[in-house]
Design an enzyme around this catalytic site. Structure first.
Site, mmCIF file in Angstrom:
data_model
loop_
_atom_site.group_PDB
_atom_site.id
_atom_site.type_symbol
_atom_site.label_atom_id
_atom_site.label_comp_id
_atom_site.label_asym_id
_atom_site.label_seq_id
_atom_site.Cartn_x
_atom_site.Cartn_y
_atom_site.Cartn_z
ATOM 1 N N ARG A 86 -9.841 -9.965 18.386
ATOM 2 C CA ARG A 86 -8.506 -10.540 18.085
ATOM 3 C C ARG A 86 -8.313 -11.694 19.052
ATOM 4 O O ARG A 86 -8.566 -11.563 20.259
ATOM 5 C CB ARG A 86 -7.415 -9.492 18.289
ATOM 6 C CG ARG A 86 -6.032 -10.129 18.284
ATOM 7 C CD ARG A 86 -4.919 -9.111 18.271
ATOM 8 N NE ARG A 86 -4.830 -8.466 16.975
ATOM 9 C CZ ARG A 86 -3.832 -7.640 16.643
ATOM 10 N NH1 ARG A 86 -2.876 -7.371 17.510
ATOM 11 N NH2 ARG A 86 -3.800 -7.095 15.457
ATOM 12 N N ARG A 134 -1.650 -0.820 17.354
ATOM 13 C CA ARG A 134 -2.230 -0.149 16.187
ATOM 14 C C ARG A 134 -3.680 -0.551 15.940
ATOM 15 O O ARG A 134 -4.540 0.294 15.721
ATOM 16 C CB ARG A 134 -1.436 -0.493 14.910
ATOM 17 C CG ARG A 134 -0.243 0.345 14.662
ATOM 18 C CD ARG A 134 0.810 -0.461 13.966
ATOM 19 N NE ARG A 134 1.268 -1.505 14.875
ATOM 20 C CZ ARG A 134 2.235 -1.334 15.772
ATOM 21 N NH1 ARG A 134 2.866 -0.211 15.836
ATOM 22 N NH2 ARG A 134 2.569 -2.293 16.614
ATOM 23 N N THR A 135 -3.926 -1.851 15.927
ATOM 24 C CA THR A 135 -5.243 -2.302 15.472
ATOM 25 C C THR A 135 -6.331 -1.837 16.438
ATOM 26 O O THR A 135 -7.312 -1.208 16.038
ATOM 27 C CB THR A 135 -5.255 -3.838 15.314
ATOM 28 O OG1 THR A 135 -4.154 -4.199 14.484
ATOM 29 C CG2 THR A 135 -6.535 -4.326 14.679
ATOM 30 N N HIS A 143 -5.755 -11.566 8.852
ATOM 31 C CA HIS A 143 -5.872 -10.253 9.484
ATOM 32 C C HIS A 143 -6.380 -9.297 8.394
ATOM 33 O O HIS A 143 -5.646 -8.476 7.869
ATOM 34 C CB HIS A 143 -4.499 -9.832 10.009
ATOM 35 C CG HIS A 143 -4.495 -8.632 10.901
ATOM 36 N ND1 HIS A 143 -5.566 -7.778 11.041
ATOM 37 C CD2 HIS A 143 -3.510 -8.120 11.698
ATOM 38 C CE1 HIS A 143 -5.248 -6.811 11.893
ATOM 39 N NE2 HIS A 143 -4.008 -6.999 12.298
ATOM 40 N N LYS A 194 -12.345 -17.235 33.289
ATOM 41 C CA LYS A 194 -13.113 -18.194 34.112
ATOM 42 C C LYS A 194 -13.550 -19.403 33.297
ATOM 43 O O LYS A 194 -14.298 -20.241 33.775
ATOM 44 C CB LYS A 194 -14.351 -17.507 34.688
ATOM 45 C CG LYS A 194 -14.041 -16.312 35.551
ATOM 46 C CD LYS A 194 -15.353 -15.686 36.019
ATOM 47 C CE LYS A 194 -15.085 -14.368 36.735
ATOM 48 N NZ LYS A 194 -16.321 -13.613 36.938
HETATM 49 C C1 NCD Z 1 0.302 -7.597 13.048
HETATM 50 C C2 NCD Z 1 -0.481 -8.704 13.719
HETATM 51 O O1 NCD Z 1 -0.979 -8.520 14.831
HETATM 52 O O2 NCD Z 1 -0.633 -9.726 13.081
HETATM 53 N N1 NCD Z 1 0.250 -6.372 13.729
HETATM 54 C C3 NCD Z 1 -0.700 -5.474 13.380
HETATM 55 O O3 NCD Z 1 -1.870 -5.691 13.595
HETATM 56 N N2 NCD Z 1 -0.330 -4.388 12.730
HETATM 57 C C4 NCD Z 1 1.687 -8.002 12.679
HETATM 58 C C5 NCD Z 1 2.568 -8.561 13.745
HETATM 59 O O4 NCD Z 1 2.199 -8.646 14.915
HETATM 60 O O5 NCD Z 1 3.683 -8.922 13.381
#
Ligand code: NCD
Length: 481
Positions: free
Chosen positions: A108, A57-58, A136, A87
């Site tokens: 991320r 999703r993100t 997040h 590396k």
């Molecule tokens: C979340 C995350 O990556 O923290 N997912 C997301 O971005 N919607 C929640 C999760 O992974 O449980």
């Protein structure tokens, strides 16, 4: 403050007005998307998505958002294996290179504080798309957008947070935002997966939230295996209601009543990938499932939210319920991230009056910057993982005389109570003044904050040439190595 050029590392980087401004613009983006209008606000701009952890999703919604804004994307979907990180390149070097290829970086990473390091070393805006179990913030923007769209407001809601509140980074950002907007928050963590103490302390000290715990035995019949407790805004009537809940005549009635007030339940999965750290073992099998039987304890209108992905914690039978909004919550990721990207790139400008200091600014803490002493206690903190170029950076929490001395890591927010202290002004040319003391002795109030040196153990203090002072013995036990 204008949005252009800023980073979003923590949800607390934005004021409430700024959050609402992003959501207002997201509404406009949503309408334009539905009307299939061209939105070329970011034509000629490039976004780099640097993902060291899996994402559907993100990353998908950030990339779609940028395409819809007319910009382009350089995508590192498997940055851990496929970028120079494989590396041995550091986060700092990677972003220093990427900033010349991109106008904005979305990162991320599995380490807490990684996004802050990226922001510190990048000249272009950096957006935190999840850093370990820390925060997040853009998921929180989607969560708030969903709540506002479905409930018509953000202020004064009651939200039940359910599941893995310890490692779930979405929950940490969300609880700060909910506290800011004055929501009543009910926490139902699985045993051993409570909110981290640093998060609890922060919502207490910065937003006046007072957590009141209910004994798990009192809640079992209502909430199964979760360890329910309450956090309510610091208001007299709430305190009266909850402060005696442990010894009160009918805590179960209080729990039942609170569940019946919930505007939304926010379900999270067990963050199994973070299990290598203490406390998070063998829990998937016992994880209570939120299903139609459980929902009967809540109001008919209670929204069911989930940041997704779901594993076993949310029954499929709920998918058809009109109050189940988790797929809509994910879909809102596109207009919300379009709005955020356009604002940080300066392609959309929103003017609103600056109402002055946020709770975080008012709480502004002194930074501990002595070259020696304490480091972050979190082994997964970026300051420990990339210690070859990062020095520990700690904030000293404000304290009254007699209160414990607490440091909070500027990268990952973990806290530490340093057991031993000294003054950097020891010398005055006389070596016998180079003494260390217990941090809970009265010496903590004698040494000026800017002169405090802190140690994790007596050995550390001795190795640095300090000798035990008269007040070295600790009153409350502690390390004597
Ligand atoms: C979340 C995350 O990556 O923290 N997912 C997301 O971005 N919607 C929640 C999760 O992974 O449980």
């Amino acid at each position: 403050m204008p949005f252009a050029g800023r980073d979003l590392v923590s949800i607390t980087d934005f004021s409430n007005d700024e959050i609402e401004a992003v959501l207002d613009l997201a509404d406009q983006m949503d309408t334009a998307l539905k009307e299939r209008r061209d939105i070329d606000l970011c034509k000629g701009k490039d976004m780099a998505t640097l993902f060291y952890e899996p994402s559907t999703r993100t990353r998908g919604s950030f990339e779609r958002a940028m395409h819809k804004l007319g910009g382009t994307v350089i995508s590192f979907a498997e940055a851990k294996a496929m970028s120079s990180a494989a590396k041995g390149e550091t986060i700092a070097d990677t972003v220093r290179v990427l900033k010349s290829y991109a106008d904005i970086i979305v990162i991320r990473h599995p380490w807490e504080g990684a996004a802050k390091v990226a922001a510190d070393y990048s000249e272009v805006p950096v957006i935190n798309a999840g850093d370990g179990s820390h925060e997040h913030p853009t998921q929180t923007l989607c969560d708030l957008y969903t709540l506002r769209k479905e409930k018509g407001k953000l202020k004064g809601l009651t939200v039940l947070l359910w599941g893995d509140l310890k490692y779930g980074r979405t929950v940490h950002s969300l609880i700060y935002a909910l506290a800011r907007f004055g929501a009543e928050v009910i926490c139902a963590p699985l045993q051993g997966l409570d909110l981290p103490s640093a998060v609890l302390r922060r919502i207490g000290s910065e937003y006046n939230y007072v957590p009141e715990r209910v004994k798990p035995d009192d809640t079992k019949s209502l909430t199964g295996d979760v360890d329910a407790f309450y956090i309510a805004p610091f208001r007299p009537y709430n305190l009266a209601l909850w402060s005696d809940v442990d010894s009160g005549p009918c805590p179960e009635a209080n729990v039942r009543e609170a569940l019946g007030r919930a505007d939304a339940i926010y379900v999270t999965r067990v963050q199994a990938e973070r299990r290598n750290t203490e406390g998070a073992t063998e829990m998937a099998d016992e994880y209570p499932i939120v299903d139609s039987a459980f929902l009967r304890r809540l109001r008919k209108k209670t929204l069911v939210m989930h940041p997704l992905p779901r594993v076993n914690e949310l029954a499929y039978e709920l998918d058809e319920y009109p109050t189940s909004v988790y797929f809509r919550q994910a879909a809102y990721g596109v207009p919300v991230r379009m709005a955020l990207t356009a604002l940080l790139l300066g392609a959309s400008k929103i003017e609103f009056p600056d109402k002055g200091g946020s709770p975080e600014e008012e709480a502004a803490y002194a930074t501990y910057h002595q070259a020696v002493g304490i480091s972050c206690p979190n082994p997964n903190c970026v300051s420990n993982r990339e210690s070859r170029y990062l020095a520990p950076r700690m904030h000293m929490l404000n304290r009254q005389v007699g209160e414990p001395l607490i440091l909070r890591c500027a990268y990952c927010d973990h806290e530490i109570q340093p057991p031993y202290i000294a003054s950097s002004e020891w010398h005055q040319g006389i070596l016998k003044y180079k003494k260390y003391y217990s941090s809970d002795s009265f010496m903590v109030d004698r040494i000026r904050p800017q002169n405090l040196v802190m140690f994790g153990s007596e050995r550390e203090a001795r190795e640095l040439g300090f000798m035990p002072g008269k007040r070295t013995a600790r009153r409350r036990g502690g390390d004597t190595s």
